[in-house]
Design a protein around this motif. Structure first.
Motif, PDB file in Angstrom:
ATOM      1  N   ALA A 101       0.824  -1.211   0.000  1.00  0.00           N
ATOM      2  CA  ALA A 101       0.000   0.000   0.000  1.00  0.00           C
ATOM      3  C   ALA A 101       0.854   1.256   0.000  1.00  0.00           C
ATOM      4  O   ALA A 101       0.448   2.297  -0.527  1.00  0.00           O
ATOM      5  N   ARG A 155      -3.495   9.238  -3.773  1.00  0.00           N
ATOM      6  CA  ARG A 155      -4.079   8.317  -2.790  1.00  0.00           C
ATOM      7  C   ARG A 155      -4.506   9.104  -1.545  1.00  0.00           C
ATOM      8  O   ARG A 155      -3.975  10.168  -1.252  1.00  0.00           O
ATOM      9  N   ARG A 156      -5.440   8.523  -0.840  1.00  0.00           N
ATOM     10  CA  ARG A 156      -5.968   9.144   0.371  1.00  0.00           C
ATOM     11  C   ARG A 156      -6.399   8.041   1.336  1.00  0.00           C
ATOM     12  O   ARG A 156      -6.964   7.043   0.927  1.00  0.00           O
ATOM     13  N   GLY A 157      -6.108   8.245   2.629  1.00  0.00           N
ATOM     14  CA  GLY A 157      -6.498   7.250   3.640  1.00  0.00           C
ATOM     15  C   GLY A 157      -5.596   6.050   3.709  1.00  0.00           C
ATOM     16  O   GLY A 157      -6.018   4.974   4.140  1.00  0.00           O
ATOM     17  N   VAL A 158      -4.316   6.216   3.296  1.00  0.00           N
ATOM     18  CA  VAL A 158      -3.405   5.074   3.315  1.00  0.00           C
ATOM     19  C   VAL A 158      -3.138   4.600   4.738  1.00  0.00           C
ATOM     20  O   VAL A 158      -2.758   3.432   4.960  1.00  0.00           O
ATOM     21  N   ARG A 161      -4.504   1.272   6.111  1.00  0.00           N
ATOM     22  CA  ARG A 161      -3.835  -0.018   5.930  1.00  0.00           C
ATOM     23  C   ARG A 161      -3.010  -0.407   7.154  1.00  0.00           C
ATOM     24  O   ARG A 161      -2.622  -1.575   7.298  1.00  0.00           O
ATOM     25  N   THR A 388      -8.984   3.299   2.055  1.00  0.00           N
ATOM     26  CA  THR A 388      -7.828   3.732   1.267  1.00  0.00           C
ATOM     27  C   THR A 388      -8.259   3.874  -0.186  1.00  0.00           C
ATOM     28  O   THR A 388      -8.608   2.886  -0.837  1.00  0.00           O
ATOM     29  N   ARG A 389      -8.229   5.107  -0.678  1.00  0.00           N
ATOM     30  CA  ARG A 389      -8.666   5.381  -2.041  1.00  0.00           C
ATOM     31  C   ARG A 389      -7.454   5.735  -2.909  1.00  0.00           C
ATOM     32  O   ARG A 389      -6.596   6.505  -2.480  1.00  0.00           O
ATOM     33  N   GLN A 390      -7.424   5.181  -4.107  1.00  0.00           N
ATOM     34  CA  GLN A 390      -6.326   5.421  -5.043  1.00  0.00           C
ATOM     35  C   GLN A 390      -6.893   5.860  -6.383  1.00  0.00           C
ATOM     36  O   GLN A 390      -7.950   5.361  -6.813  1.00  0.00           O
ATOM     37  N   CYS A 408     -10.610   1.349  -4.476  1.00  0.00           N
ATOM     38  CA  CYS A 408     -10.878   1.591  -3.045  1.00  0.00           C
ATOM     39  C   CYS A 408     -10.989   0.246  -2.345  1.00  0.00           C
ATOM     40  O   CYS A 408     -11.637  -0.673  -2.871  1.00  0.00           O
ATOM     41  N   ASN A 409     -10.337   0.109  -1.187  1.00  0.00           N
ATOM     42  CA  ASN A 409     -10.316  -1.196  -0.514  1.00  0.00           C
ATOM     43  C   ASN A 409     -11.586  -1.462   0.287  1.00  0.00           C
ATOM     44  O   ASN A 409     -11.844  -2.586   0.704  1.00  0.00           O
TER      45      ASN A 409
END
Length: 431
Positions: A101, A155-158, A161, A388-390, A408-409
């Protein structure tokens, strides 16, 4: 190596971890049902006559260590096994997932983006200008953006992970703290009357601290039911010039130098009576379970040769004290500090009924680890909720298009609703 890998895969299997959690939960539930840490004779006397579940008698209970579940070898083995499974799972899955990630994925071709879950192609008079506008818009909304020639990745919210790894770490710390407390901790329950002391010794027999009950008070409601009980304690360690005075009550324990003192119970310790012109007699009280719960009393002879005994019973330090004759008939009721009454031809007076404080002393060196484990687990659980958004974008100058795709996961539907909004701003400004 292949054998070790297969063994590691088996130990880190999610199904095995669930089974271990269920076994630990069942064992913990049994520990709340069965009395723990009592003398072996209690289990033999109680459960040999009436086996638990119809077949677990006192002897089998002691053999299975059900009298001390939380410090038993098999329970600690389950904790260790689950801890090892979590460590292996973190090492084999969570840590590689976190590393993956954190690495930036560089998509260069539009056809690579078309294979992702969310993909859009926007017409643009100047794809590079649209690409820059998209990057600025994402940065303004808190995205981390990496731009290269004709493409970008964001990416945002890594940090989400990191959550599963923290949850596993917290659970392992929690189990280490529980095991450490079970092996190295100790527990002591005592009833103390006011003015009495208790010496706490270390493993070598040296006095570490003296605990004295200075006073004890029971608070009751108008109907006489117990609402709260409080103890004034004096604690003095070796080398202290003056004792420390502290008050404890139910739900308000005292923590002092690694030890926790709880207000756990109360009892009646002694009764002071005067029979005729005798000196004041302070006599110990005992419980009478066959007569009812929370009932204390004693048998008192009224003659010098020990004959013509009477039974004195009470359920409160404030009285009344009931006096029964040999035939079980009620002779009189006496109030502590009140006037005497004639009993078998002699005046009997109750001077005082002294209550005793039930104290529970626990020393658990694993508590800091347990608290730390809980904190890390809660933090990891909170971070695990962060999606987590990519997002990737590639400009196509030849065809006048901007290709955008995202992943997005978790909560992919939510990201799918947000996705067109991001693109509309770019399309509206540079379309």
């Amino acid at each position: 190596m292949s054998v070790l890998r297969r063994l590691a895969a088996l130990l880190s299997d999610l199904r095995l971890a669930i089974v271990l959690l269920l076994l630990i939960a069942i064992a913990s539930a049994i520990g709340t049902i069965l009395p723990q840490g009592e003398a072996p004779d209690l289990y033999l006397e109680r459960f040999n006559a009436d086996p638990w579940l119809g077949f677990v008698n006192g002897d089998r209970m002691l053999q299975l260590q059900l009298d001390r579940i939380y410090s038993s070898g098999w329970f600690l083995l389950l904790l260790g096994w689950l801890g090892l499974a979590l460590i292996l799972c973190s090492w084999r899955r969570q840590w590689p997932a976190l590393q993956a990630a954190l690495r930036w994925i560089d998509y260069r071709e539009p056809r690579q983006l078309s294979k992702l879950a969310l993909a859009e192609t926007l017409p643009s008079d100047d794809p590079n200008t649209s690409l820059n506008a998209l990057g600025q818009s994402l940065q303004a909304q808190g995205w981390t953006v990496q731009e290269k020639d004709g493409r970008l990745a964001a990416r945002r919210g890594v940090m989400g992970r990191v959550g599963p790894l923290l949850v596993h770490t917290g659970l392992v710390l929690l189990m280490l703290g529980a095991a450490w407390g079970a092996l190295a901790g100790n527990r002591l329950e005592r009833f103390l009357a006011p003015g009495r002391s208790l010496d706490l010794l270390d493993r070598s027999g040296t006095s570490q601290m003296t605990l004295t009950l200075d006073s004890f008070a029971i608070e009751r409601d108008p109907a006489g039911r117990t609402e709260q009980f409080r103890s004034q304690l004096l604690l003095q360690s070796a080398g202290d010039a003056r004792p420390l005075r502290e008050e404890i009550s139910v739900n308000h324990p005292l923590r002092y130098r690694g030890m926790t003192v709880y207000q756990a119970d109360w009892s009646l310790a002694t009764i002071t009576v005067q029979l005729g012109k005798s000196p004041l007699l302070q006599l110990p009280l005992q419980t009478f379970p066959e007569l009812g719960d929370q009932l204390w009393g004693l048998v008192l002879p009224t003659r010098p040769d020990g004959s013509e005994p009477v039974l004195l019973t009470t359920s409160s330090e404030a009285g009344p004290v009931q006096v029964f004759g040999e035939g079980g008939d009620l002779i009189t009721n006496l109030r502590p500090g009140g006037t005497p009454a004639d009993v078998n031809g002699l005046p009997l007076r109750v001077v005082e009924v002294m209550p005793a404080s039930g104290l529970l002393l626990k020393r658990d060196p694993g508590v800091p680890l347990v608290y730390l484990g809980f904190a890390i687990t809660l933090l990891g659980g909170g971070l695990s909720l962060v999606a987590t958004r990519q997002l990737w974008a590639v400009s196509d100058l030849q065809h006048g298009k901007l290709h955008v795709a995202g992943l997005c996961n978790r909560n992919l539907s939510g990201f799918a609703q947000e996705f067109p909004t991001l693109l509309n701003k770019v399309a509206g400004s540079h379309g």
